[in-house]
Design a protein around this motif. Structure first.
Motif, PDB file in Angstrom:
ATOM      1  N   ASP A  45       0.836  -1.212   0.000  1.00 27.53           N
ATOM      2  CA  ASP A  45       0.000   0.000   0.000  1.00 27.53           C
ATOM      3  C   ASP A  45       0.864   1.252   0.000  1.00 27.53           C
ATOM      4  O   ASP A  45       0.612   2.200  -0.746  1.00 27.53           O
ATOM      5  N   ALA A  46       1.886   1.268   0.860  1.00 30.73           N
ATOM      6  CA  ALA A  46       2.750   2.454   0.975  1.00 30.73           C
ATOM      7  C   ALA A  46       3.506   2.695  -0.332  1.00 30.73           C
ATOM      8  O   ALA A  46       3.635   3.838  -0.786  1.00 30.73           O
ATOM      9  N   PRO A 203      17.193   6.177  16.067  1.00 29.59           N
ATOM     10  CA  PRO A 203      16.399   7.294  15.543  1.00 29.59           C
ATOM     11  C   PRO A 203      16.252   7.221  14.019  1.00 29.59           C
ATOM     12  O   PRO A 203      17.193   6.832  13.323  1.00 29.59           O
ATOM     13  N   ALA A 204      15.059   7.566  13.528  1.00 30.30           N
ATOM     14  CA  ALA A 204      14.779   7.484  12.088  1.00 30.30           C
ATOM     15  C   ALA A 204      15.752   8.348  11.293  1.00 30.30           C
ATOM     16  O   ALA A 204      16.000   8.113  10.107  1.00 30.30           O
ATOM     17  N   ALA A 205      16.333   9.354  11.961  1.00 26.36           N
ATOM     18  CA  ALA A 205      17.244  10.284  11.291  1.00 26.36           C
ATOM     19  C   ALA A 205      18.455   9.571  10.699  1.00 26.36           C
ATOM     20  O   ALA A 205      19.051  10.051   9.736  1.00 26.36           O
ATOM     21  N   LEU A 206      18.826   8.418  11.240  1.00 27.42           N
ATOM     22  CA  LEU A 206      19.998   7.683  10.740  1.00 27.42           C
ATOM     23  C   LEU A 206      19.802   7.281   9.274  1.00 27.42           C
ATOM     24  O   LEU A 206      20.629   7.598   8.414  1.00 27.42           O
ATOM     25  N   VAL A 207      18.707   6.594   8.995  1.00 23.48           N
ATOM     26  CA  VAL A 207      18.445   6.144   7.626  1.00 23.48           C
ATOM     27  C   VAL A 207      18.162   7.347   6.723  1.00 23.48           C
ATOM     28  O   VAL A 207      18.636   7.420   5.589  1.00 23.48           O
ATOM     29  N   GLY A 256       5.128   4.143   9.845  1.00 28.95           N
ATOM     30  CA  GLY A 256       5.220   5.602   9.744  1.00 28.95           C
ATOM     31  C   GLY A 256       6.578   6.045   9.212  1.00 28.95           C
ATOM     32  O   GLY A 256       6.673   6.967   8.390  1.00 28.95           O
ATOM     33  N   ARG A 257       7.619   5.392   9.685  1.00 29.71           N
ATOM     34  CA  ARG A 257       8.974   5.734   9.229  1.00 29.71           C
ATOM     35  C   ARG A 257       9.142   5.447   7.736  1.00 29.71           C
ATOM     36  O   ARG A 257       9.761   6.219   7.011  1.00 29.71           O
ATOM     37  N   ILE A 258       8.594   4.328   7.314  1.00 28.91           N
ATOM     38  CA  ILE A 258       8.713   3.956   5.896  1.00 28.91           C
ATOM     39  C   ILE A 258       7.937   4.948   5.023  1.00 28.91           C
ATOM     40  O   ILE A 258       8.443   5.441   4.016  1.00 28.91           O
ATOM     41  N   ARG A 259       6.711   5.241   5.450  1.00 30.37           N
ATOM     42  CA  ARG A 259       5.887   6.176   4.651  1.00 30.37           C
ATOM     43  C   ARG A 259       6.562   7.548   4.542  1.00 30.37           C
ATOM     44  O   ARG A 259       6.514   8.204   3.503  1.00 30.37           O
ATOM     45  N   ARG A 260       7.184   7.969   5.623  1.00 23.73           N
ATOM     46  CA  ARG A 260       7.856   9.266   5.625  1.00 23.73           C
ATOM     47  C   ARG A 260       9.020   9.291   4.635  1.00 23.73           C
ATOM     48  O   ARG A 260       9.176  10.213   3.847  1.00 23.73           O
TER      49      ARG A 260
END
Ligand SMILES: [Zn+2]
Length: 280
Positions: A45-46, A203-207, A256-260
């Motif tokens: 979906d994403a 933290p998501a900031a890494l990826v 949420g991280r993936i969608r962002r």
């Protein structure tokens, strides 16, 4: 030109992960409820919402039991590749069993996908300095590319001296193109930042920083995720605390991280990003 990055998915069940291997005999896999569709639905979906495509490295054992899944991936324009049949480490299998496992996975995937399977990703990134024969076998078996090398030093995987950008591995039977997993250059070292645990637990900031770094330099990042990482409702297995922490932490925030990330960058399959560009 803005780089298109690669979105890759290692399609396996929660009970296939290497951390559970000491506690779950592969002969009992049939007794566990399948959950792969939960995470796969969310991922598909994403990807569809942002018109992205990806490469899906599928475990042969799973494809055999859920054939509709392969049709669904192909119909949505994604690329299907091999993640082995039994999801066992290449360095544990050894050359002979690796070849058998590779052939078995490919035969099933090709039959279901109706197209040639030319890509491979080793479970747990287990193509390393101890398995120089793995590229040779991939070439002998007609594979075109591999995406198993983490150019970083980690306890259970990684080839720290490996190139960060895609490179050719020559062998007597032909060339295998290697697409290494993305690392972040930071404080004079390289850190795994391609996804999975690093995306879910840190933290998501890494990826995000790693993808941005690649984009600034005009290179494609290689991101990966597993369907079970988006499935917060998966059965909790009775395993030691440290294994639990590693597997179950951060599941609810992963979608949420993936969608962002998908909303900020453009993603395609390895075929789209690397081979279509070469052909053109
Ligand atoms: Zn895997």
């Amino acid at each position: 030109m803005t780089a298109t990055h690669v979105f890759s998915v290692d399609v396996e069940e929660y009970f296939h992960v290497q951390a559970f291997e000491p506690y779950i005999d592969a002969q009992t896999w049939e007794s566990f409820p399948s959950r792969v569709d939960v995470g796969l639905d969310l991922l598909l979906d994403a990807l569809a919402a942002g018109h992205h495509r990806g490469t899906f490295f599928v475990v042969g054992w799973l494809a055999e039991r859920r054939p509709h899944m392969i049709r669904r991936l192909i119909d949505a324009g994604h690329e299907v590749a091999s993640h082995g049949y039994w999801h066992r480490r290449v360095d544990v299998l050894g050359p002979h069993q690796f070849r058998e496992d590779l052939r078995r996975s490919r035969a099933i995937l090709e039959q279901l996908a109706g197209t040639a399977i030319t890509g491979f990703r080793a479970p747990s990134f287990s193509i390393n300095a101890h398995t120089p024969w793995a590229f040779e076998i991939l070439a002998e078996e007609g594979f075109q590319y591999d995406s198993s090398v983490f150019p970083a030093r980690r306890p259970s995987f990684g080839i720290p001296e490996s190139a960060v950008m895609p490179y050719d591995v020559p062998s007597a039977s032909g060339v295998i193109r290697e697409f290494p997993l993305t690392t972040l250059r930071w404080l004079g070292a390289r850190w795994p930042a391609a996804g999975g645990n690093y995306w879910r637990q840190l933290p998501a900031a890494l990826v995000e920083a790693a993808v941005a770094q690649h984009e600034r330099e005009g290179h494609s990042a290689m991101i990966y995720v597993h369907p079970w990482e988006l499935d917060a409702g998966q059965p909790r297995l009775d395993v030691p605390g440290i294994v639990k922490l590693r597997h179950y932490r951060g599941l609810a925030r992963m979608e949420g991280r993936i969608r962002r990330l998908l909303s900020h960058h453009r993603f395609g399959s390895i075929r789209d990003v690397h081979f279509a560009a070469r052909a053109a």
